[in-house]
Design a protein around this motif. Structure first.
Motif, mmCIF file in Angstrom:
data_model
loop_
_atom_site.group_PDB
_atom_site.id
_atom_site.type_symbol
_atom_site.label_atom_id
_atom_site.label_comp_id
_atom_site.label_asym_id
_atom_site.label_seq_id
_atom_site.Cartn_x
_atom_site.Cartn_y
_atom_site.Cartn_z
ATOM 1 N N THR A 397 37.153 42.868 70.071
ATOM 2 C CA THR A 397 37.882 43.141 71.430
ATOM 3 C C THR A 397 37.050 42.798 72.733
ATOM 4 O OG1 THR A 397 39.644 44.061 71.212
ATOM 5 C CG2 THR A 397 39.784 42.574 70.184
ATOM 6 N N MET A 398 35.960 44.097 72.509
ATOM 7 C CA MET A 398 35.229 44.537 73.584
ATOM 8 C C MET A 398 34.019 44.921 72.889
ATOM 9 S SD MET A 398 34.048 48.129 74.983
ATOM 10 C CE MET A 398 34.694 49.217 73.936
ATOM 11 N N ALA A 399 32.817 45.168 73.656
ATOM 12 C CA ALA A 399 31.568 45.131 73.870
ATOM 13 C C ALA A 399 31.037 46.526 75.543
ATOM 14 C CB ALA A 399 31.148 44.497 72.869
ATOM 15 N N ASN A 400 30.390 47.127 74.716
ATOM 16 C CA ASN A 400 30.012 47.751 75.953
ATOM 17 C C ASN A 400 28.580 48.606 75.078
ATOM 18 O OD1 ASN A 400 29.537 48.615 78.673
ATOM 19 N ND2 ASN A 400 29.986 50.834 77.470
ATOM 20 N N LEU A 401 27.074 47.395 75.552
ATOM 21 C CA LEU A 401 25.852 48.125 75.796
ATOM 22 C C LEU A 401 25.284 49.333 76.988
ATOM 23 C CD1 LEU A 401 24.706 44.682 73.658
ATOM 24 C CD2 LEU A 401 26.315 46.422 73.182
ATOM 25 N N ILE A 402 24.665 49.547 76.466
ATOM 26 C CA ILE A 402 24.541 50.564 77.072
ATOM 27 C C ILE A 402 22.287 50.374 76.857
ATOM 28 C CG2 ILE A 402 23.217 52.490 78.671
ATOM 29 C CD1 ILE A 402 26.182 53.150 79.012
ATOM 30 N N VAL A 403 21.811 49.608 77.473
ATOM 31 C CA VAL A 403 20.128 49.597 77.021
ATOM 32 C C VAL A 403 19.794 49.783 77.437
ATOM 33 C CG1 VAL A 403 18.319 47.438 76.574
ATOM 34 C CG2 VAL A 403 20.808 47.239 76.323
ATOM 35 N N SER A 404 18.330 50.882 76.627
ATOM 36 C CA SER A 404 17.330 51.849 77.072
ATOM 37 C C SER A 404 17.459 51.716 78.257
ATOM 38 C CB SER A 404 16.287 52.043 76.061
ATOM 39 O OG SER A 404 17.116 51.542 74.811
ATOM 40 N N THR A 405 16.839 49.859 78.924
ATOM 41 C CA THR A 405 15.568 50.224 80.017
ATOM 42 C C THR A 405 16.903 49.898 81.568
ATOM 43 O OG1 THR A 405 14.395 48.792 79.222
ATOM 44 C CG2 THR A 405 14.637 48.385 81.351
ATOM 45 N N THR A 406 18.440 50.037 80.814
ATOM 46 C CA THR A 406 19.294 49.884 81.706
ATOM 47 C C THR A 406 19.028 51.331 82.808
ATOM 48 O OG1 THR A 406 20.698 48.624 80.567
ATOM 49 C CG2 THR A 406 21.444 49.601 82.874
ATOM 50 N N SER A 407 18.910 51.879 81.522
ATOM 51 C CA SER A 407 19.081 53.971 82.113
ATOM 52 C C SER A 407 17.877 53.735 83.122
ATOM 53 C CB SER A 407 19.214 54.849 80.833
ATOM 54 O OG SER A 407 19.906 54.358 79.896
#
Lengths: 479, 241
Positions: A397-407
């Motif tokens: 129902t929910m997914a949140n990804l913080i991908v390395s390159t985003t940081s």
């Protein structure tokens, strides 16, 4: 744009994974007014995993990327282990996953260093682009190029032995793995591991020599002080597969330490800016202005206290002995740090291959279903967060990804701006070599903007200088 | 007459039993006829048309057409293969088949047929229908995106499980498999031990808790193309799917 200001566009940025562009705005005196790295792709995975059964997610999300699918596969799997109610995997399952992950770190770092970054380091940032490429490296440094190719191949073989395929392999299922290594697979990998370790150590030497020989030139190149984030073991050692969150500020003071993965949202937030599809994460306690941080090899060395494998630990000590106490803020030192991790990865591969659990047959555990979980892993490019909620029907129902390159988004933007100011400001004619300086700063982070794009000699690079009315003043193309 | 008769398939004379379908007779003679809706444990149905062959130049479904003495059948001609390839391509574009992430990949008959027919992409535009997932059952999952309406599950529920958990609803493009009751599969008496998931040729009806348990290299079609157990191999199975 004012009457006589100019806008420079580097599109796409080359020798990185994925599609991005750089825009540099110069004022009437040719001084840099603004410099930005834009990520022009939109992937949308967080949305379209919604509704899918949770066990499908580790397979689905690895299609985010052809370079680091293993990282997404394992980060999502770690979350889905918890969704399936499994806190601890069997020793065999955990070691198989670690082995796969180390294969991924090894191949990805080797690919970046030898194929993408080494032309800049070996020939100079503004060398003739006809030479400043991987074929040029193969001609001038054939043994180094050969080692690079074979090291990447070895990492890919580790992935294939664990997951059945070199790209988009599948081994992790919620609660464990679907196979262990056969004795034959283990022995085939063992046969080459010592040679790979020697080559990895030699690569550390190449990166070290480059850094120290050019320290005067690169110490300030795209460099700035920043916070750093990474996973560590409970004892503070470097941990790439399953650790606790630690962040240090620009002076090395701990911001948060040994934080459980599922508490990441208490310390991190994400900001959206209108000109990029990539978000800007920051540490909450410092706020969006000061809270941005770096991840990846340099950040990991800066947050850990030691490395568990001996040769990599010796290399880590040499790194800080030469560059000063952590945190090291030299952006170009990412390359040296990356090679230290290559050495650690292959040492860890060797240890895992000698472990009897690696051929064990206890693969899976089960537990009581949960609704929410977070999986965090150190991907080659940095800390990778996967956070999911799953309903009683097993659907996400929910997914949140913080991908390395985003940081690394804000740091890369800062690096672009700084290099533009250092090397482009005040010049009325911009050469290809000068623009490559901007790309070199981005490449230090090995950004994965998503799918692989590197293709020597075919990658178009278009740079246009336009006046305020949009008239073309100068144009350079590559490819 | 002892119930034996002779037919000709692609110029080869084959002995068959009276009452057999063309598909059965060919199979007994070591000639593979592609199929999706046909299943050896289930009654004949004739819905998918993948087994289409030419009898006396006329297209017919081999899974329902009984053999007749002297029948002349094209099973491997260019025209027949083109008809079948077209049908398979239409099945792909009509649903939402994402093989690369599907848990049935490597064990899916539709995917295996595409490989056997060398279909790398369909000629027709994808329809991208919006179809829901029925995931409420604790042991089973029905993903309509991947359903090819072969009806194996409907027949298996009735003929093998002795239930009527599933049926067809709607017409034309809206035709779909429907559970017997307003609560979807969860409201039926179907269980994970039923045969309905086992007979599904694609990844539409699945047993929960079994996904991706078979590693690459050990899946049904990793080393042998579909039909390879019936006729001579027609090419190496591809390693990367």
């Amino acid at each position: 744009m004012t009457e006589s200001s100019r806008r420079i566009v580097i599109e796409p940025v080359t020798r990185v994974e994925g599609h991005g562009k750089v825009t540099i705005l110069l004022d009437e005196r040719h001084r840099v007014r603004e410099a930005r790295l834009h990520i022009v792709e939109f992937r949308g995975f967080e949305r379209f995993v919604q509704g899918r059964p949770y066990w499908e997610v580790p397979v689905l999300v690895q299609r985010l990327c052809g370079i680091c699918p293993v990282s997404h596969h394992l980060a999502a799997s770690k979350a889905m282990d918890l969704i399936a109610g499994v806190e601890r995997l069997t020793p065999t399952a955990e070691k198989i996953r670690r082995l796969m992950h180390m294969g991924q770190i090894f191949q990805s770092h080797a690919l970046h260093f030898f194929h993408l970054a080494s032309p800049d380091l070996l020939f100079g940032f503004d060398a003739d682009p006809a030479v400043r490429n991987v074929l040029g490296v193969a001609q001038k440094h054939p043994e180094l190029a050969r080692q690079g190719v074979l090291m990447r191949k070895y990492g890919q073989e580790v992935i294939r032995a664990t997951g059945g395929k070199r790209v988009h392999a599948i081994v992790a299922v919620p609660g464990g793995v679907n196979k262990s290594l056969s004795a034959a697979e283990r022995d085939a990998l063992l046969a080459d591991v010592e040679r790979m370790t020697d080559w990895a150590e030699a690569a550390v030497g190449v990166a070290r020599d480059y850094t120290l020989d050019n320290l005067e030139q690169i110490a300030d190149f795209g460099s700035f002080t920043s916070s750093h984030l990474g996973l560590v073991r409970a004892d503070g050692a470097l941990e790439l597969y399953d650790g606790l969150l630690r962040a240090v500020d620009e002076t090395g003071q701990v911001i948060f330490d040994r934080l459980e993965n599922d508490r990441y949202a208490e310390v991190l937030a994400e900001e959206v800016r209108s000109w990029s599809y990539m978000k800007f994460p920051f540490i909450r306690s410092l706020g969006p202005e000061r809270g941005w941080y770096r991840v990846g090899p340099l950040a990991r060395l800066n947050v850990c206290e030691r490395i568990t494998t001996p040769r990599a630990e010796a290399a880590r000590r040499a790194f800080f002995a030469a560059l000063g106490d952590p945190p090291c803020q030299v952006t170009m030192a990412y390359h040296w740090a990356r090679m230290i991790e290559v050495l650690h990865a292959v040492e860890a591969i060797h240890e895992l291959l000698l472990d009897p659990d690696i051929t064990g047959d206890e693969l899976l555990r089960s537990g009581t279903r949960r609704e929410e979980a977070v999986g965090v892993i150190e991907a080659p490019r940095g800390t990778l967060f996967h956070h999911y909620r799953v309903d009683e029907n097993d659907q996400v129902t929910m997914a949140n990804l913080i991908v390395s390159t985003t940081s690394n988004n804000e740091p890369m933007n800062r690096a672009v701006r700084q290099v533009a100011e250092q090397h482009l400001s005040g010049r009325d004619r911009i050469t290809e070599g000068l623009l490559n300086h901007v790309e070199v700063a981005i490449r230090a982070y090995d950004p994965c903007l998503s799918c692989a794009t590197h293709a020597l000699g075919q990658m178009p690079l278009a740079v246009e200088l336009r006046d305020a009315d949009g008239r073309l003043l100068d144009r350079r193309t590559r490819g | 007459m002892n119930g034996r008769l002779t037919i000709t398939v692609d110029g080869r004379r084959i002995e068959a039993r009276a009452g057999q379908t063309i598909l059965e007779a060919c199979q007994d003679a070591g000639v593979y006829v592609p199929r999706l809706c046909a299943h050896p444990k289930l009654s004949v149905y004739g819905s998918c048309r993948v087994c289409t062959c030419l009898v006396g130049g006329r297209a017919t479904a081999a899974c329902v057409q009984p053999v007749q003495p002297g029948m002349v059948i094209e099973n491997d001609s260019d025209r027949v293969l083109e008809i079948r390839r077209t049908i398979i391509e239409m099945l792909f574009v009509e649903g939402n088949h994402f093989c690369m992430v599907c848990e049935k990949s490597g064990d899916c008959e539709l995917q295996a047929l595409a490989y056997r027919f060398g279909i790398t992409h369909p000629r027709f535009p994808y329809m991208f229908p919006e179809r829901p997932i029925d995931a409420g059952h604790p042991e089973l999952l029905l993903d309509h995106d991947r359903c090819v309406l072969c009806g194996r599950c409907v027949r298996a529920s009735a003929e093998l499980d002795g239930k009527s958990a599933l049926g067809f609803a709607g017409r034309g493009l809206r035709r779909r498999i429907e559970a017997d009751g307003p609560r979807g599969l969860a409201g039926t008496d179907a269980t994970g031990d039923d045969t309905i998931a086992e007979v599904c040729p694609v990844g539409a009806l699945l047993r929960k808790g079994t996904a991706y348990r078979t590693p690459y290299g050990r899946r049904r079609y990793d080393h042998e193309p579909i039909g390879g157990d019936i006729d001579a191999p027609c090419g190496e199975a591809q390693e990367d799917r």
